[in-house]
Motif scaffolding. Structure first.
Motif: not given
Length: 528
Positions: A220-234
């Motif tokens: 069970p885990e939650a990813a860091e929101r900024d990590k996912v945002r960086r993927m979308v921004r890139r």
């Protein structure tokens, strides 16, 4: 004169479906549980499918969600069939007794693939052996990658997880007509599928839908929101569009997939990097799932089985020659692993002392595996003694260097080791008796809540499959995991100091930043 067996027909809330009898088992494939997630539904929560008149044919697998292919180095080990079409939110059912009244245990399978790849149509996931042994098996597709786990300011988070919840609700409402018991649903999955299960168990909307759960090689885990945002921004930067769901919805699917694959090329469990993941959203994921399951009352009364493979990391490092590259990097790679795991030099020194014969890649791989996977699964079992069961899969692939790698246990759990897709990872000569034993344990867990060995307690019993005769080992990972308990980790959100190398010399920031570039990762393989 032999009677001709007619195709089975079952009614669902949206219309009747016609399956096929195969080897005495009724199989229904490609049943829609939600509307196609495109057009106005793109990047939105799933909606119910449109009802249909008459009987819908359910003889073949339905469309798969958009996903990029595996890179060549991983495709030699992993298969991922692609079926075109919009109606990709579909599921499959294998049942020995279609029709109400049988009330058989139900197992619902969530596939892995780093939340970017995979589908329910993998031959390794054939549900016939489970149905043969008295279980109704359900497998399903869900949105992947940016379509399922992109984080946008103008759309709800986690649509792929919401797809899984919608499928689970469909199963709970519909499975009795297929011979299943909605009060005996076992949710099981591997890697990203297991991570998804952790989130679903903690989701308020899923309470009461699941009786048991199996988490294979995924905590069970939650990813860091900024990590996912960086993927979308890139991705947005490459596409030269705003990082919004409205803008992404106007992009051609194939272009979006190519861009996603390019941006995710340097992401891996060992070195990190931006990646898609389940995030805390204040709704379906109100808080970190591990925290919810260990210090709250989420999923009370649910029996758990969790485990891992002995050499998880080898599927992440062997393709493309990463194992050898990390060994060549030596101390710099160890420093990178320390930064990745946010610990000081005492932890790798402890691993060296426990495993003096191990190379750098093995030390790095086992450290990262323990940090990402075994530590949280131990913590989960510790919070639920008496109703948790833990296993380790230790049989090594007959292919060079893979060992007991990530995803290798799947052909044994499903008892599908004879299919070519299983042999791509296991090689030739996988022991059928081991598959019989593991498959039987999973069936027994679904039926009784007890897979056949001692439940978790202070002695830390772990059922070891594939390392000689199956046995229960007590605390086989305790020495390594104790190193983490003694370490002083840097809390999330705080800056980690540049770690010293295990020999005591300081690292330069440029050395750590160059680790990913020097590895030359061949493709995205965050988790299978």
């Amino acid at each position: 004169m032999t009677a001709v067996q007619t195709d089975p027909v079952v009614s669902t809330p949206y219309g009747a479906v016609r399956g096929r009898f195969e080897h005495g088992v009724a199989v229904f494939r490609g049943i829609p549980y939600a509307a196609p997630p495109f057009g106005p539904n793109r990047f939105r929560p799933p909606l119910p499918p449109d009802p249909w008149d008459g009987v819908r044919d359910a003889g073949s697998f339905g469309p798969t969600p958009p996903k990029p292919p595996y890179s060549e180095s991983f495709a030699q080990y992993l298969s991922d069939p692609d079926v075109p079409g919009d109606d990709c939110l579909n599921l499959n059912v294998w049942t020995p007794e279609p029709g109400p009244g049988a009330r058989l245990p139900v197992m619902v399978w969530l596939h892995g693939g780093a939340l970017t790849r995979g589908s329910s149509g993998m031959p390794v996931y054939d549900g016939l052996p489970f149905a043969r042994d008295g279980v109704v098996l359900v497998s399903l597709n869900y949105r992947l990658g940016v379509e399922g786990y992109g984080l946008f300011p103008d759309a709800p988070a986690n649509p792929g997880l919401r797809d899984q919840l919608a499928a689970l609700e469909w199963v709970h409402a519909s499975i009795e007509a297929f011979g299943g018991d909605p009060a005996r649903i076992t949710l099981f999955g591997q890697s990203a599928g297991a991570i998804s299960i952790g989130a679903l168990l903690a989701a308020p909307q899923a309470q009461g839908l699941v009786r048991r759960a199996v988490l294979q090689s995924g905590p069970p885990e939650a990813a860091e929101r900024d990590k996912v945002r960086r993927m979308v921004r890139r991705m947005a930067n490459r596409l030269r569009i705003p990082a919004t769901a409205a803008a992404f919805a106007d992009v051609d699917r194939e272009l979006l997939l190519r861009t996603q694959a390019e941006v995710g090329r340097l992401s891996s469990p060992v070195v990190g990097g931006p990646a898609f993941g389940i995030v805390v959203d204040g709704d379906i994921v109100p808080r970190d799932p591990l925290e919810a399951l260990t210090d709250g009352d989420a999923a009370c009364g649910i029996d758990l089985m969790t485990g891992w493979t002995r050499d998880e990391y080898r599927l992440w490092l062997v393709p493309g020659g990463l194992l050898e590259r990390i060994d060549r990097l030596g101390a710099v790679a160890l420093a990178g692993a320390m930064a990745r795991c946010r610990v000081g030099a005492d932890v790798p020194r402890g691993y060296r002392a426990l495993h003096p014969e191990a190379g750098t890649a093995e030390i790095v791989g086992q450290m990262v595996t323990d940090h990402l996977l075994r530590l949280p699964l131990h913590r989960l079992a510790d919070a639920r003694p008496g109703s948790s069961y833990v296993y380790e899969f230790a049989w090594p692939s007959t292919l060079p260097d893979l060992g007991s790698c990530h995803a290798l246990e799947l052909g044994f759990v499903f008892d599908t080791g004879e299919v070519p897709e299983s042999r791509k990872l296991a090689g030739e000569g996988a022991p059928k008796e081991l598959a019989d034993e593991m498959h039987r344990a999973w069936v027994r867990f679904a039926q009784e809540g007890d897979p056949g060995w001692q439940s978790w307690d202070d002695s830390h019993p772990v059922r070891v499959f594939g390392d000689g005769p199956t046995r229960t080992a007590y605390g086989p990972r305790d020495a390594e995991l104790a190193l983490w308990a003694a370490a002083a980790p840097v809390p999330p959100g705080e800056s980690a100091p540049a770690p010293a190398l295990p020999d005591g010399s300081p690292t330069r920031g440029t050395e750590l930043r160059s680790v990913v570039r020097r590895l030359r990762l061949p493709g995205t393989v965050r988790r299978h």
